[in-house]
Scaffold this motif. Structure first.
Motif, mmCIF file in Angstrom:
data_model
loop_
_atom_site.group_PDB
_atom_site.id
_atom_site.type_symbol
_atom_site.label_atom_id
_atom_site.label_comp_id
_atom_site.label_asym_id
_atom_site.label_seq_id
_atom_site.Cartn_x
_atom_site.Cartn_y
_atom_site.Cartn_z
ATOM 1 N N TYR A 374 18.269 10.413 34.772
ATOM 2 C CA TYR A 374 19.396 10.095 35.628
ATOM 3 C C TYR A 374 19.885 11.361 36.312
ATOM 4 N N TYR A 375 20.144 11.277 37.610
ATOM 5 C CA TYR A 375 20.588 12.440 38.368
ATOM 6 C C TYR A 375 22.091 12.371 38.611
ATOM 7 N N PHE A 376 22.716 13.512 38.455
ATOM 8 C CA PHE A 376 24.124 13.665 38.775
ATOM 9 C C PHE A 376 24.271 14.890 39.660
ATOM 10 N N TYR A 377 25.355 14.964 40.396
ATOM 11 C CA TYR A 377 25.639 16.229 41.052
ATOM 12 C C TYR A 377 27.135 16.476 40.995
ATOM 13 N N GLY A 378 27.483 17.748 40.877
ATOM 14 C CA GLY A 378 28.887 18.100 40.762
ATOM 15 C C GLY A 378 29.589 18.013 42.101
ATOM 16 N N GLU A 379 30.795 17.468 42.092
ATOM 17 C CA GLU A 379 31.604 17.397 43.304
ATOM 18 C C GLU A 379 32.651 18.501 43.340
ATOM 19 N N LYS A 380 33.163 18.878 42.177
ATOM 20 C CA LYS A 380 34.201 19.897 42.115
ATOM 21 C C LYS A 380 34.056 20.648 40.805
ATOM 22 N N LEU A 381 34.177 21.960 40.871
ATOM 23 C CA LEU A 381 34.013 22.818 39.703
ATOM 24 C C LEU A 381 35.212 23.761 39.648
ATOM 25 N N VAL A 382 35.946 23.734 38.535
ATOM 26 C CA VAL A 382 37.168 24.529 38.388
ATOM 27 C C VAL A 382 37.125 25.263 37.049
ATOM 28 N N ILE A 383 37.548 26.533 37.058
ATOM 29 C CA ILE A 383 37.636 27.345 35.849
ATOM 30 C C ILE A 383 39.104 27.699 35.646
ATOM 31 N N ALA A 384 39.627 27.470 34.434
ATOM 32 C CA ALA A 384 41.049 27.717 34.210
ATOM 33 C C ALA A 384 41.306 28.020 32.744
ATOM 34 N N ASP A 385 42.370 28.770 32.491
ATOM 35 C CA ASP A 385 42.841 29.029 31.139
ATOM 36 C C ASP A 385 43.774 27.891 30.754
ATOM 37 N N LEU A 386 43.238 26.859 30.123
ATOM 38 C CA LEU A 386 44.022 25.676 29.802
ATOM 39 C C LEU A 386 44.819 25.835 28.508
ATOM 40 N N GLN A 387 44.507 26.859 27.725
ATOM 41 C CA GLN A 387 45.241 27.075 26.481
ATOM 42 C C GLN A 387 46.305 28.167 26.598
ATOM 43 N N ASN A 388 46.357 28.851 27.743
ATOM 44 C CA ASN A 388 47.270 29.993 27.921
ATOM 45 C C ASN A 388 47.011 31.090 26.895
ATOM 46 N N LYS A 389 45.754 31.244 26.488
ATOM 47 C CA LYS A 389 45.402 32.265 25.508
ATOM 48 C C LYS A 389 44.266 33.157 25.987
ATOM 49 N N GLY A 390 43.865 33.013 27.242
ATOM 50 C CA GLY A 390 42.834 33.886 27.786
ATOM 51 C C GLY A 390 41.461 33.275 27.884
ATOM 52 N N GLY A 391 41.120 32.343 26.980
ATOM 53 C CA GLY A 391 39.806 31.714 27.035
ATOM 54 C C GLY A 391 39.695 30.768 28.212
ATOM 55 N N LEU A 392 38.574 30.792 28.918
ATOM 56 C CA LEU A 392 38.399 29.995 30.131
ATOM 57 C C LEU A 392 37.667 28.690 29.834
ATOM 58 N N THR A 393 38.182 27.603 30.404
ATOM 59 C CA THR A 393 37.588 26.279 30.284
ATOM 60 C C THR A 393 37.030 25.861 31.637
ATOM 61 N N VAL A 394 35.916 25.144 31.610
ATOM 62 C CA VAL A 394 35.287 24.655 32.838
ATOM 63 C C VAL A 394 35.525 23.157 32.951
ATOM 64 N N LEU A 395 36.023 22.721 34.102
ATOM 65 C CA LEU A 395 36.154 21.298 34.427
ATOM 66 C C LEU A 395 35.224 20.989 35.584
ATOM 67 N N SER A 396 34.460 19.899 35.458
ATOM 68 C CA SER A 396 33.528 19.514 36.513
ATOM 69 C C SER A 396 33.616 18.013 36.722
ATOM 70 N N SER A 397 33.746 17.603 37.978
ATOM 71 C CA SER A 397 33.685 16.179 38.296
ATOM 72 C C SER A 397 32.293 15.866 38.816
ATOM 73 N N LEU A 398 31.747 14.732 38.376
ATOM 74 C CA LEU A 398 30.362 14.370 38.637
ATOM 75 C C LEU A 398 30.285 13.021 39.325
ATOM 76 N N SER A 399 29.240 12.838 40.134
ATOM 77 C CA SER A 399 28.939 11.546 40.735
ATOM 78 C C SER A 399 27.436 11.367 40.763
ATOM 79 N N TYR A 400 27.013 10.113 40.870
ATOM 80 C CA TYR A 400 25.597 9.856 41.055
ATOM 81 C C TYR A 400 25.191 10.193 42.471
#
Length: 645
Positions: A374-400
């Motif tokens: 199955y193929y997917f491709y990313g529509e939006k890719l965001v990097i953010a400190d969601l814990q307010n502690k310095g570690g970076l989290t990646v959020l990605s939205s996907l579509s077929y």
């Protein structure tokens, strides 16, 4: 490394996660298994297509929350089922956002009549009051309107949003007009319209500026022609407004802001966009100017460097080894002060570490995990400190890529999702701070003044200043001040040596570097070192009114941390490598060229705790960039030096 599977209600999606572990820097980076962000997941009909629009900002607390617009459309006969939902989700813990709270919906429509789908959603700072949070802006398809939903004390308000006709889709937010407020860009047919922020949580309903017949597909509003913060502050250039950057077909066009609510000229950059492409504006080489990073199905990865306010039309870095790339994002993952590159394609996320402005042709962990049919491709890719502690989290939205290629009804019903890659080390060390210098007249002498900036870390407590002076501590490095939170520091214990009346100032003999400390008392690696020529007079108080006090002067105390610097840098042909070790142990310092080949081993021997210096003589080496690495106990760090002949 294993294939990773996770469940979106009725489907099993195979996605593959890059894991990266790197020694020699302040922070190792790797991620946990991906999890699905629990946005609205009901299926209103068995034959429907879902699309999502989303953004991050503070809503209910000090963490970054998530706002999402969902549009679900029936695409099989009788085409009567539609669903539209706008909601926000609280970033409640270190693993995910909360499940949907129905009372938080600021858009809700479940009807087959007057379908009014969402085609854009972003946060924007629409109030001139610096203490207020951002508002949610959305555009919708049936009534062709833009809506402003207020953020009222931690709640996105559904009732009575500002709305006006724009005949288009929300594209970008940035500071375009000649004030300091965020404005909004809307794609309207072949035009791009800029709507001015009025400063009272509303937008002007008439465009302040329109770019006609530019056929925009993706838009960014960002500073290109001059320095970004904090370099703009240091260089006293803060009035330049943001540029408009537009992707259209196989070109990216940068429209320079004339600082009077319009544009003056443009730069055209050719790309091979193919099916999908993305671009970002970020500083790659730490010169204080935003560069252009482009990914596409046709070209892979390209970087275009900003030279004195103009983006080059020729790429400085091209990588075609990674095909079908659809999204790109940048952030300092390993906390060394340089923005790293993250890309996604069908089913991978790849991380490229920034080695002092240089990127390898292979990702940090470039293994093949792809086995899915199955193929997917990313529509939006965001990097953010969601814990307010310095570690970076990646959020990605996907579509077929193409829904018609899938036979599974369950797959068709869930063809847009957001996934979240949580960093394993949420409490990461802070990024190395920026350090700038100038002078200030105090009494009869010019004193060194330091300007300190953290790199936007949400988890920041204070700066720690280190000093090396012929006037103190036997000219060894020592902890000089560990209490600075303001970012400015005047050292009234030193006097600038201006030299003779007709002579230039003497060589630097006074040096500083700084570290950042976060709220969990973790400390960054060292900043670059800066120097001054100071008057040599140990113990002098040049004027009685100075009454200076050296703070936290440990006199003969051993160094508190490992550190390594070289001075001067650039150099010709000799530079001094200065290093400190807090405990006894073996120390090894090696020099490498840009190909990674070791060209010299300067030291490999046991040293007692203390501060040392060792000379590197480049007489027999060609001009260029070299790297030196120190290994002492568990500590390892790489630094760049430039030999100029």
């Amino acid at each position: 490394m294993k294939n990773l599977k996770f469940n979106f209600k009725n489907i099993i999606v195979i996605f593959y996660l890059l894991i990266y572990v790197q020694s020699g820097f302040s922070q190792s980076t790797y991620f946990e298994d991906p999890v699905s962000v629990p946005i609205f997941s009901e299926t209103i009909t068995s034959n429907s297509e879902k699309s999502i629009f989303w953004d991050l900002s503070k809503i209910s607390n000090d963490r970054l929350d998530l706002a999402v617009g969902v549009t679900q459309t029936g695409y099989a006969p009788p085409y009567l089922y539609y669903f539209v939902n706008g909601n926000w989700y609280i970033n409640q813990d270190n693993t995910n956002f909360n499940e949907e709270v129905i009372n938080n919906r600021f858009i809700y429509q479940d009807t087959s009549l007057n379908f009014n789908g969402i085609n854009g959603l972003l946060f924007a700072k629409l109030s001139s009051n610096p203490s207020t949070n951002k508002e949610v802006i959305a555009t919708r398809t049936f009534d062709n309107k833009l809506y402003v939903f207020l953020n009222n004390n931690g709640v996105i308000v559904q009732n009575d949003p500002q709305s006006f006709i724009v005949n288009g889709s929300l594209a970008a937010v940035g500071k375009f007009t000649n004030d300091t407020l965020e404005d909004v860009a809307v794609i309207s047919g072949s035009d791009l319209c800029i709507y001015k922020n009025l400063g009272n949580s509303t937008l002007d309903s008439v465009p302040v500026y329109t770019l006609h017949n530019v056929n925009p597909e993706k838009v960014i509003i960002a500073q290109v022609s001059n320095y970004i913060y904090p370099y703009s502050i240091i260089n006293s250039i803060t009035g330049d407004r943001d540029e408009i950057i537009i992707k259209s077909g196989n070109t990216i066009r940068i429209y320079k802001n004339n600082n009077n609510n319009g544009i003056s000229d443009s730069t055209i950059i050719s790309i091979n966009g193919g099916f999908a492409s993305d671009f970002k504006i970020f500083d790659i080489n730490n010169d204080g100017l935003n560069d252009l990073e482009v990914v596409s199905f046709g070209d892979g990865i390209k970087i275009f460097i900003n030279n004195s306010g103009t983006i080059s039309t020729s790429s400085s870095y091209t990588n075609t080894n990674y095909s079908s790339v659809s999204t790109v994002a940048l952030a300092d993952f390993n906390k060394d002060g340089w923005n790293d590159l993250l890309i996604s394609n069908f089913d991978h996320i790849y991380l490229f570490l920034n080695e002092y402005g240089y990127f390898s042709q292979t990702a940090s962990d470039d293994e093949e995990y792809y086995t899915s049919s199955y193929y997917f491709y990313g529509e939006k890719l965001v990097i953010a400190d969601l814990q307010n502690k310095g570690g970076l989290t990646v959020l990605s939205s996907l579509s077929y890529l193409n829904i018609d290629h899938f036979d599974s009804e369950a797959l068709r019903n869930n063809n847009a999702s957001i996934i979240r890659f949580n960093t394993t080390d949420t409490d990461a060390v802070p990024a190395t701070p920026l350090l700038f210098r100038d002078l200030v007249l105090v009494g009869q002498h010019y004193r060194p003044r330091l300007h300190l900036y953290n790199r936007g870390d949400r988890d920041f407590q204070k700066y720690i200043i280190y000093k090396k002076s012929p006037n103190f501590n036997n000219n060894n490095w020592f902890l000089y001040d560990s209490s600075n939170t303001s970012g400015d520091y005047v050292d009234d214990a030193e006097a600038f040596n201006e030299g003779g009346l007709s002579d230039p100032p003497p060589p630097d003999n006074l040096f500083y570097y700084v570290k950042a400390q976060d709220n969990s008392y973790q400390v960054s690696i060292s900043s670059d070192t800066i120097g001054y020529p100071t008057t040599v007079c140990p113990g002098c108080a040049w004027e009685e009114e100075d009454n200076f006090t050296v703070k936290n002067n440990p006199s003969n105390e051993f160094p508190k941390d490992y550190s390594v610097k070289n001075y001067p840098n650039p150099f010709n042909p000799v530079t001094q490598i200065l290093f400190s070790i807090p405990v006894d142990g073996n120390v090894k310092i090696s020099v490498f060229n840009t190909a990674g080949q070791k060209v010299s081993e300067l030291i490999n021997e046991f040293k007692s705790a203390g501060s040392y210096k060792i000379e590197f003589n480049g007489s027999n080496f060609a001009s260029g960039i070299y790297y030196y690495r120190i290994e002492a106990g568990s500590f390892s760090q790489v630094r760049k030096m430039i030999l100029l002949k």
